[in-house]
Design a protein around this motif. Sequence first.
Motif, PDB file in Angstrom:
ATOM      1  N   ALA A  65       1.780  -0.727  -0.042  1.00  0.00           N
ATOM      2  CA  ALA A  65      -0.186   0.174  -0.260  1.00  0.00           C
ATOM      3  C   ALA A  65       0.603   1.209  -0.043  1.00  0.00           C
ATOM      4  O   ALA A  65       0.410   2.444  -0.243  1.00  0.00           O
ATOM      5  CB  ALA A  65      -0.786   0.323   0.748  1.00  0.00           C
ATOM      6  N   LEU A  66       1.896   1.079   0.771  1.00  0.00           N
ATOM      7  CA  LEU A  66       3.090   2.335   0.503  1.00  0.00           C
ATOM      8  C   LEU A  66       2.920   2.742  -0.676  1.00  0.00           C
ATOM      9  O   LEU A  66       3.291   3.889  -1.071  1.00  0.00           O
ATOM     10  CB  LEU A  66       4.732   2.681   1.041  1.00  0.00           C
ATOM     11  CG  LEU A  66       4.410   1.443   2.550  1.00  0.00           C
ATOM     12  CD1 LEU A  66       5.469   1.407   3.732  1.00  0.00           C
ATOM     13  CD2 LEU A  66       3.914   2.791   3.067  1.00  0.00           C
ATOM     14  N   ARG A  67       3.084   1.723  -2.026  1.00  0.00           N
ATOM     15  CA  ARG A  67       3.448   1.952  -3.635  1.00  0.00           C
ATOM     16  C   ARG A  67       2.507   2.530  -4.082  1.00  0.00           C
ATOM     17  O   ARG A  67       2.429   2.571  -5.404  1.00  0.00           O
ATOM     18  CB  ARG A  67       4.130   0.706  -3.867  1.00  0.00           C
ATOM     19  CG  ARG A  67       5.491   0.272  -2.725  1.00  0.00           C
ATOM     20  CD  ARG A  67       6.060  -0.172  -3.900  1.00  0.00           C
ATOM     21  NE  ARG A  67       5.840  -1.561  -4.327  1.00  0.00           N
ATOM     22  CZ  ARG A  67       5.511  -2.873  -3.657  1.00  0.00           C
ATOM     23  NH1 ARG A  67       6.247  -3.065  -2.563  1.00  0.00           N
ATOM     24  NH2 ARG A  67       5.237  -3.832  -4.038  1.00  0.00           N
ATOM     25  N   GLY A  68       1.168   2.381  -3.790  1.00  0.00           N
ATOM     26  CA  GLY A  68      -0.458   2.524  -4.354  1.00  0.00           C
ATOM     27  C   GLY A  68      -1.334   1.491  -4.526  1.00  0.00           C
ATOM     28  O   GLY A  68      -1.119   0.608  -4.068  1.00  0.00           O
ATOM     29  N   GLY A  69      -2.326   2.158  -5.006  1.00  0.00           N
ATOM     30  CA  GLY A  69      -3.131   1.265  -5.342  1.00  0.00           C
ATOM     31  C   GLY A  69      -2.917  -0.282  -5.788  1.00  0.00           C
ATOM     32  O   GLY A  69      -3.523  -1.311  -5.854  1.00  0.00           O
ATOM     33  N   ALA A  70      -2.489  -0.350  -7.233  1.00  0.00           N
ATOM     34  CA  ALA A  70      -2.195  -0.736  -8.166  1.00  0.00           C
ATOM     35  C   ALA A  70      -1.098  -2.356  -7.676  1.00  0.00           C
ATOM     36  O   ALA A  70      -1.296  -3.324  -7.815  1.00  0.00           O
ATOM     37  CB  ALA A  70      -1.655  -0.595  -9.372  1.00  0.00           C
ATOM     38  N   ALA A  71      -0.197  -1.552  -6.733  1.00  0.00           N
ATOM     39  CA  ALA A  71       0.673  -2.581  -6.563  1.00  0.00           C
ATOM     40  C   ALA A  71      -0.060  -3.211  -5.252  1.00  0.00           C
ATOM     41  O   ALA A  71       0.073  -4.460  -4.934  1.00  0.00           O
ATOM     42  CB  ALA A  71       1.816  -1.859  -5.389  1.00  0.00           C
ATOM     43  N   PRO A 158     -11.657  -3.370  -3.871  1.00  0.00           N
ATOM     44  CA  PRO A 158     -11.204  -2.758  -4.434  1.00  0.00           C
ATOM     45  C   PRO A 158     -10.379  -1.697  -3.400  1.00  0.00           C
ATOM     46  O   PRO A 158     -10.253  -1.147  -2.061  1.00  0.00           O
ATOM     47  CB  PRO A 158     -12.053  -1.571  -5.195  1.00  0.00           C
ATOM     48  CG  PRO A 158     -12.693  -2.328  -5.252  1.00  0.00           C
ATOM     49  CD  PRO A 158     -12.926  -3.467  -4.280  1.00  0.00           C
ATOM     50  N   PHE A 159      -8.927  -1.529  -4.451  1.00  0.00           N
ATOM     51  CA  PHE A 159      -8.535  -0.534  -2.719  1.00  0.00           C
ATOM     52  C   PHE A 159      -8.798   0.990  -2.286  1.00  0.00           C
ATOM     53  O   PHE A 159      -8.929   0.895  -1.839  1.00  0.00           O
ATOM     54  CB  PHE A 159      -6.860  -0.201  -4.339  1.00  0.00           C
ATOM     55  CG  PHE A 159      -5.959   0.116  -2.219  1.00  0.00           C
ATOM     56  CD1 PHE A 159      -4.691   0.096  -1.982  1.00  0.00           C
ATOM     57  CD2 PHE A 159      -5.986   1.604  -3.294  1.00  0.00           C
ATOM     58  CE1 PHE A 159      -4.153   1.202  -0.809  1.00  0.00           C
ATOM     59  CE2 PHE A 159      -4.745   2.698  -2.275  1.00  0.00           C
ATOM     60  CZ  PHE A 159      -3.929   2.013  -1.541  1.00  0.00           C
ATOM     61  N   GLU A 160      -9.481   1.405  -3.239  1.00  0.00           N
ATOM     62  CA  GLU A 160     -10.403   2.646  -3.410  1.00  0.00           C
ATOM     63  C   GLU A 160     -10.797   2.597  -2.483  1.00  0.00           C
ATOM     64  O   GLU A 160     -11.413   3.652  -1.333  1.00  0.00           O
ATOM     65  CB  GLU A 160     -10.120   3.358  -4.317  1.00  0.00           C
ATOM     66  CG  GLU A 160      -9.969   3.605  -6.010  1.00  0.00           C
ATOM     67  CD  GLU A 160      -8.632   2.321  -6.387  1.00  0.00           C
ATOM     68  OE1 GLU A 160      -9.563   1.221  -6.490  1.00  0.00           O
ATOM     69  OE2 GLU A 160      -8.021   3.068  -7.070  1.00  0.00           O
ATOM     70  N   HIS A 161     -11.319   1.552  -2.524  1.00  0.00           N
ATOM     71  CA  HIS A 161     -12.845   1.362  -1.332  1.00  0.00           C
ATOM     72  C   HIS A 161     -12.481   1.188  -0.026  1.00  0.00           C
ATOM     73  O   HIS A 161     -12.595   1.397   0.889  1.00  0.00           O
ATOM     74  CB  HIS A 161     -13.776   0.261  -1.002  1.00  0.00           C
ATOM     75  CG  HIS A 161     -14.882  -0.467  -0.409  1.00  0.00           C
ATOM     76  ND1 HIS A 161     -14.980  -1.360   0.343  1.00  0.00           N
ATOM     77  CD2 HIS A 161     -16.023   0.336  -0.557  1.00  0.00           C
ATOM     78  CE1 HIS A 161     -15.485  -1.095   0.862  1.00  0.00           C
ATOM     79  NE2 HIS A 161     -16.279  -0.487   0.376  1.00  0.00           N
ATOM     80  N   ARG A 234      -3.463   6.881   5.090  1.00  0.00           N
ATOM     81  CA  ARG A 234      -3.173   8.143   3.818  1.00  0.00           C
ATOM     82  C   ARG A 234      -3.563   8.498   2.657  1.00  0.00           C
ATOM     83  O   ARG A 234      -3.488   9.297   1.884  1.00  0.00           O
ATOM     84  CB  ARG A 234      -1.400   7.980   4.119  1.00  0.00           C
ATOM     85  CG  ARG A 234      -1.065   9.297   2.795  1.00  0.00           C
ATOM     86  CD  ARG A 234       0.311   9.228   3.061  1.00  0.00           C
ATOM     87  NE  ARG A 234       0.677   7.536   2.326  1.00  0.00           N
ATOM     88  CZ  ARG A 234       2.380   7.093   1.837  1.00  0.00           C
ATOM     89  NH1 ARG A 234       2.976   8.288   2.252  1.00  0.00           N
ATOM     90  NH2 ARG A 234       2.548   6.948   0.737  1.00  0.00           N
ATOM     91  N   ALA A 235      -3.370   7.186   1.960  1.00  0.00           N
ATOM     92  CA  ALA A 235      -4.922   6.961   0.307  1.00  0.00           C
ATOM     93  C   ALA A 235      -5.596   7.201   0.265  1.00  0.00           C
ATOM     94  O   ALA A 235      -6.197   7.819  -0.372  1.00  0.00           O
ATOM     95  CB  ALA A 235      -4.180   5.369   0.288  1.00  0.00           C
ATOM     96  N   GLY A 236      -6.501   6.829   1.172  1.00  0.00           N
ATOM     97  CA  GLY A 236      -7.504   7.787   1.204  1.00  0.00           C
ATOM     98  C   GLY A 236      -7.941   8.805   1.661  1.00  0.00           C
ATOM     99  O   GLY A 236      -9.741   9.381   1.087  1.00  0.00           O
TER     100      GLY A 236
END
Length: 238
Positions: A65-71, A158-161, A234-236
Amino acid sequence: MASTIEAERPVGAGERHGQRSAAGARPVRAGVVAGTFLGSKLASLLGLLPVGVWTVNHLWDNLAALRGGAAWERAVTEHSSPATQAVTLAVVLVPLLLHSGWGLARLPRTRVPRHVGRFASLRHGLHRLSALGLLLFLGAHLWLALIRPRLLEGGPEPFEHLAHQMRFHLPTLIVYVLGVLGTAYHLANGLQAVGVGWGLRFGRGTMSRLSLTSGAAFVVLLAMGWTAVWALWRAGGG
């Protein structure tokens, strides 16, 4: 859910096959005792292998998750094939169910001997408490992250959710923070619990080193889990 301290009464010489104790207890058959002993040791070991190994790997994967949603989605939710996913679930969930059932069955029977120190007594109590908390956390986690999205919604979460829930739904954040805390403690403390449960004889120095190893494992696992939670939170917000 192996306990740090095992305080079940051992079978005495007067309770061997075909005999009764002085209090008139029912005879204990040697085969039953052996089966219970082996079953208990196997169930405690399942908490580390393969469940513990998979848990460490799962915490590590979530650091993506530190590298983003796709990772994160590649590391956590993607599988090379449905068969690989099914085998992974079977290898993990079946031992987990066996270990959990064994732990729940013996939870009311384990006691802390009076001669142990306060620190050992505290660790034992926290181990039992973390076991109960973990059952609740795992139930919610499996439903929200695996069963509902894959079986009812037709795909992985999904990561975003998940990131949005971490950021804007306080109960979700609290559940994950406490769930990771319980997971880290129960698994790290289980390293020593399995050794004691298997009847291994340790000297005072070895026990001290084992306690330090258990403490270090707790810190590392907690850092991994909380870092992943922080990355999702943090991504949220982005």
